[in-house]
Design an enzyme around this catalytic site. Structure first.
Site: not given
Length: 318
Positions: A69, A71, A97, A172, A211, A213, A283, A308-309
């Site tokens: 991911n 971001d 993302e 995602y 991801d 989530n 993830d 951030d991942h």
């Protein structure tokens, strides 16, 4: 992937699990700070010992897949994420993302010679929102977008590539959102996505990455007690993930490392969370149960910066 702060508890442009502390949407200053953070403390899951690159039956891996991911693909590129990918050298690279339409891709990514077969999906309605990509060294037999249900296919969340021996799905998964405003929709998605995956699995084995989530168990996030009502760790989301496993899919990392703590893939940019390793495992690589004996290793590259991942990599002997 829920994103703390921005995704803390869940949210796409704020799609991440929430953390007990209030977190505002990250800004450019915070993003820059996060990119400079030191490697996280906790288990070093980067090295690839030779004995882990073969299946339980001793067969060496034949497929290496990396999922990340990013971001925001353009920001990730500026943080030299592509340089790490070239060092890692997976056979297939799956990104989530991306927040970027194909026409806006940096030319260095659009024209990557290592991956002549590239597939992109983005939101139909929202610029800079959601988006997934699949880049492969070999050409798939077929590629599809979405899961075949219009209400779930508007946000560019799924790409499926069919290869001779397997399907590869990158996803995602929608976040339940701050205040759980999309929890009901997330539950509907989980049901539809599970049915889609089961349909593929009935045809040939599949690998799902991305991801998702959700942090499935308490071991999968740093502060489980404070996040019982946070997006990404609600009973409903965890139950949905459990039902996916019960439908015939294997969480490869927990299969190989059932008791490994502090193994996270997401950290909010807020509160110096990554340096403190206050994270979530959002993830995953899931595989059909029929591929259990083919799994050689499932890695969390938690030392790799750029988002951030962090990226994750799967080795399979097909």
């Amino acid at each position: 992937m829920p994103k703390r702060g921005k995704k803390q508890g869940g949210g796409d442009s704020g799609e991440e699990p929430e953390v007990p502390e209030p977190e505002a949407k990250k800004n450019k200053k915070e993003g820059a700070k996060g990119a400079k953070e030191k490697a996280v403390e906790g288990p070093i899951l980067y090295q690839d010992p030779p004995d882990k690159l073969a299946s339980p039956g001793g067969k060496r891996y034949t497929l290496k897949v990396t999922s990340w991911n990013v971001d925001g693909l353009r920001a990730w590129f500026k943080k030299k994420g592509l340089e790490w990918v070239r060092e890692e050298g997976p056979d297939v690279l799956c990104l989530q993302e991306t927040k970027c339409a194909e026409k806006l891709l940096p030319p260095e990514i659009r024209d990557m010679p290592e991956y002549p077969h590239k597939y992109w999906a983005c939101s139909d309605d929202k610029e800079g929102y959601s988006g997934v990509a699949l880049l492969s060294k070999t050409e798939p037999l077929n590629v599809t977008y979405g899961i075949g249900e219009e209400e779930h296919d508007k946000e560019g969340r799924v790409i499926t590539a069919e290869f001779p021996s397997h399907f590869l799905v990158t996803a995602y998964v929608p976040n339940a959102g701050r205040g759980l405003v999309r929890l009901e929709y997330r539950q509907q998605w989980d049901i539809a996505f599970r049915a889609y995956l089961k349909g593929l699995d009935a045809r040939k084995p599949l690998i799902l990455c991305g991801d998702l989530n959700v942090a499935h168990k308490e071991i999968d996030l740093k502060n489980p007690k404070g996040n019982k009502k946070s997006a990404g760790f609600t009973p409903q989301e965890r139950e949905g993930f459990g039902e996916l496993l019960a439908a015939g899919f294997l969480d490869t990392f927990r299969h190989l490392y059932p008791d490994t703590p502090y193994a996270y893939t997401f950290w909010t940019y807020m509160m110096n969370a990554r340096a403190k390793n206050v994270g979530w495992r959002l993830d995953y690589f899931l595989v059909s149960q029929s591929l259990q004996g083919a799994v050689c290793d499932s890695k969390i590259r938690n030392q790799v910066m750029g988002s951030d991942h962090c990226p994750i990599t799967l080795y399979v002997a097909l």
